[in-house]
Design an enzyme around this catalytic site. Structure first.
Site, PDB file in Angstrom:
ATOM      1  N   CYS A 197       0.891  -1.151   0.056  1.00  0.00           N
ATOM      2  CA  CYS A 197       0.121   0.064  -0.058  1.00  0.00           C
ATOM      3  C   CYS A 197       0.882   1.089   0.056  1.00  0.00           C
ATOM      4  CB  CYS A 197      -1.001  -0.207   1.098  1.00  0.00           C
ATOM      5  SG  CYS A 197      -1.807   1.492   1.448  1.00  0.00           S
ATOM      6  N   CYS A 239      -0.016   3.699   2.747  1.00  0.00           N
ATOM      7  CA  CYS A 239       0.543   3.432   3.867  1.00  0.00           C
ATOM      8  C   CYS A 239       1.870   3.609   4.256  1.00  0.00           C
ATOM      9  CB  CYS A 239       0.341   1.663   4.034  1.00  0.00           C
ATOM     10  SG  CYS A 239      -1.275   1.096   3.982  1.00  0.00           S
TER      11      CYS A 239
END
Length: 104
Positions: free
Chosen positions: A29, A32
């Site tokens: 991600c 993230c």
């Protein structure tokens, strides 16, 4: 944490009187990677006041399902066994610092 299972998390939620911030993320991600730095900052700033738990969704399927995580990153703050907030996507460090200060 790769080895955090639902029983350990449940135990932490039940025994801790301080707020718990649970951060759901994954290595693939991109957002993230940005938000992880924010979570690390929060963890340092509120050390001994709030418990920060980082959960990689790729290794913790049951916990991810239990908290109905549909998108990452997602942050959940729990206090006294109650979910105070569940926030998905990129977030502002100031928002969380203000929220945590209000909880404390």
């Amino acid at each position: 944490m790769k080895n955090l299972n639902d029983k350990i998390l449940e135990k932490l939620i039940n025994i801790l009187n301080s707020p718990i911030l649970i951060y759901f993320w994954s290595e693939w991600c991109e957002i993230c990677k940005i938000s992880k730095n924010i979570i690390n900052d929060i963890e340092i700033k509120f050390k001994n006041k709030i418990k920060v738990i980082k959960i990689n969704i790729d290794y913790n399927y049951y916990i991810t399902e239990k908290f109905a995580i549909k998108n990452i990153p997602t942050v959940i703050i729990i206090l006294n066994k109650i979910i105070i907030i569940k926030k998905q996507g990129l977030f502002d460090k100031k928002f969380f610092k203000k929220l945590i200060n209000n909880i404390l």
